[in-house]
Design a protein around this motif. Structure first.
Motif, PDB file in Angstrom:
ATOM      1  N   TYR A 101       0.482  -1.468  -0.063  1.00  0.00           N
ATOM      2  CA  TYR A 101      -0.255  -0.296  -0.016  1.00  0.00           C
ATOM      3  C   TYR A 101       1.411   1.241   0.320  1.00  0.00           C
ATOM      4  O   TYR A 101       0.197   2.281   0.136  1.00  0.00           O
ATOM      5  CB  TYR A 101      -0.879  -0.123   1.703  1.00  0.00           C
ATOM      6  CG  TYR A 101      -1.577  -1.340   1.049  1.00  0.00           C
ATOM      7  CD1 TYR A 101      -3.101  -1.109   0.622  1.00  0.00           C
ATOM      8  CD2 TYR A 101      -1.795  -1.997   2.209  1.00  0.00           C
ATOM      9  CE1 TYR A 101      -4.449  -1.909   0.567  1.00  0.00           C
ATOM     10  CE2 TYR A 101      -2.708  -3.015   2.118  1.00  0.00           C
ATOM     11  CZ  TYR A 101      -3.658  -2.810   1.053  1.00  0.00           C
ATOM     12  OH  TYR A 101      -4.619  -4.061   1.421  1.00  0.00           O
ATOM     13  N   ASP A 102       2.071   1.209  -0.029  1.00  0.00           N
ATOM     14  CA  ASP A 102       3.339   2.232  -0.168  1.00  0.00           C
ATOM     15  C   ASP A 102       3.191   2.706   1.661  1.00  0.00           C
ATOM     16  O   ASP A 102       3.530   4.230   1.316  1.00  0.00           O
ATOM     17  CB  ASP A 102       2.883   3.432  -1.319  1.00  0.00           C
ATOM     18  CG  ASP A 102       3.495   2.737  -2.750  1.00  0.00           C
ATOM     19  OD1 ASP A 102       4.153   1.324  -2.548  1.00  0.00           O
ATOM     20  OD2 ASP A 102       2.696   3.543  -3.581  1.00  0.00           O
ATOM     21  N   LEU A 103       2.815   2.219   2.284  1.00  0.00           N
ATOM     22  CA  LEU A 103       2.848   2.291   4.018  1.00  0.00           C
ATOM     23  C   LEU A 103       4.510   1.982   4.427  1.00  0.00           C
ATOM     24  O   LEU A 103       4.210   0.570   4.104  1.00  0.00           O
ATOM     25  CB  LEU A 103       1.720   1.898   4.544  1.00  0.00           C
ATOM     26  CG  LEU A 103       0.454   2.725   4.276  1.00  0.00           C
ATOM     27  CD1 LEU A 103      -0.670   1.765   4.320  1.00  0.00           C
ATOM     28  CD2 LEU A 103       0.421   4.381   3.984  1.00  0.00           C
ATOM     29  N   SER A 104       4.480   3.116   5.573  1.00  0.00           N
ATOM     30  CA  SER A 104       5.737   2.253   6.512  1.00  0.00           C
ATOM     31  C   SER A 104       4.927   1.658   7.502  1.00  0.00           C
ATOM     32  O   SER A 104       3.954   1.522   7.795  1.00  0.00           O
ATOM     33  CB  SER A 104       6.461   2.948   7.157  1.00  0.00           C
ATOM     34  OG  SER A 104       5.296   4.199   7.875  1.00  0.00           O
ATOM     35  N   GLU A 105       6.503   0.398   8.427  1.00  0.00           N
ATOM     36  CA  GLU A 105       5.403  -0.054   9.201  1.00  0.00           C
ATOM     37  C   GLU A 105       4.939   1.038  10.460  1.00  0.00           C
ATOM     38  O   GLU A 105       3.858   0.938  11.113  1.00  0.00           O
ATOM     39  CB  GLU A 105       6.599  -0.707  10.154  1.00  0.00           C
ATOM     40  CG  GLU A 105       6.717  -1.928   9.776  1.00  0.00           C
ATOM     41  CD  GLU A 105       7.647  -2.337  10.731  1.00  0.00           C
ATOM     42  OE1 GLU A 105       7.828  -3.035  12.036  1.00  0.00           O
ATOM     43  OE2 GLU A 105       9.273  -3.241   9.885  1.00  0.00           O
ATOM     44  N   THR A 106       5.611   2.244  10.388  1.00  0.00           N
ATOM     45  CA  THR A 106       4.377   3.268  11.026  1.00  0.00           C
ATOM     46  C   THR A 106       3.601   4.351  11.005  1.00  0.00           C
ATOM     47  O   THR A 106       2.731   3.953  11.309  1.00  0.00           O
ATOM     48  CB  THR A 106       5.936   4.168  11.112  1.00  0.00           C
ATOM     49  OG1 THR A 106       7.435   4.369  11.926  1.00  0.00           O
ATOM     50  CG2 THR A 106       5.406   5.771  12.699  1.00  0.00           C
ATOM     51  N   SER A 135       0.415   8.028   4.051  1.00  0.00           N
ATOM     52  CA  SER A 135       1.793   7.557   3.788  1.00  0.00           C
ATOM     53  C   SER A 135       3.047   8.225   4.354  1.00  0.00           C
ATOM     54  O   SER A 135       2.574   9.610   4.482  1.00  0.00           O
ATOM     55  CB  SER A 135       2.256   7.047   2.249  1.00  0.00           C
ATOM     56  OG  SER A 135       2.034   8.094   1.705  1.00  0.00           O
ATOM     57  N   ASP A 136       3.876   8.360   4.519  1.00  0.00           N
ATOM     58  CA  ASP A 136       4.465   8.825   5.386  1.00  0.00           C
ATOM     59  C   ASP A 136       4.616   9.894   6.553  1.00  0.00           C
ATOM     60  O   ASP A 136       4.705  10.586   6.366  1.00  0.00           O
ATOM     61  CB  ASP A 136       5.563   9.417   3.746  1.00  0.00           C
ATOM     62  CG  ASP A 136       7.275   9.457   3.813  1.00  0.00           C
ATOM     63  OD1 ASP A 136       7.961   9.030   5.569  1.00  0.00           O
ATOM     64  OD2 ASP A 136       7.451  10.359   3.698  1.00  0.00           O
ATOM     65  N   LEU A 137       4.005   9.449   6.811  1.00  0.00           N
ATOM     66  CA  LEU A 137       3.014  10.182   8.385  1.00  0.00           C
ATOM     67  C   LEU A 137       4.575  11.126   9.017  1.00  0.00           C
ATOM     68  O   LEU A 137       4.062  12.149   9.890  1.00  0.00           O
ATOM     69  CB  LEU A 137       2.343   9.515   9.314  1.00  0.00           C
ATOM     70  CG  LEU A 137       1.190   8.948   8.713  1.00  0.00           C
ATOM     71  CD1 LEU A 137       0.312   7.819  10.106  1.00  0.00           C
ATOM     72  CD2 LEU A 137       0.023   9.860   8.274  1.00  0.00           C
TER      73      LEU A 137
END
Length: 117
Positions: A39-44, A100-102
């Motif tokens: 989903y182009d998301l990081s673990e965070t 993404s990339d919060l």
């Protein structure tokens, strides 16, 4: 004695939907924890998902799990997903979006309001 058996049987049947719903919620959360990169998301980005609601249909056995993205406990506006889990425990439909990339976005944000001196 019959009353006790009847009561225990009733409790068993009442507990089944709650267990199924709980398992479906965990399935939805695990899905994003495991598949965040697709989903182009990081673990965070998916570390603090909140379950805002969950409903299990009596007719189909499908559990509808509603998730909201949070960052350090603060809800991200418009970042919601609905995950549908069938009675067998498999996800068959997902809809929504998460940001993404919060971390980078929060660090880059600055306040437009200054303190009164």
């Amino acid at each position: 004695m019959k009353r006790i058996h009847f009561l225990l049987l009733g409790l068993f049947f009442l507990a089944q939907p709650l267990y199924a719903q709980s398992a479906a919620i965990q399935t939805a959360l695990d899905h994003f924890a495991t598949n965040h990169l697709s989903y182009d998301l990081s673990e965070t980005d998916v570390a603090d998902l909140a379950v805002t609601d969950a409903y299990t249909s009596r007719r189909s056995g499908t559990t509808h799990v509603y998730l909201r993205q949070r960052f350090e406990g603060i809800e991200v506006a418009g970042a919601n997903y609905t995950v549908n889990v069938n009675s067998g425990g498999s996800i068959f439909h997902k809809a929504g979006s998460f940001e993404s990339d919060l971390i980078a976005r929060v660090e880059a944000a600055t306040s437009d309001i200054s303190a009164i001196t």
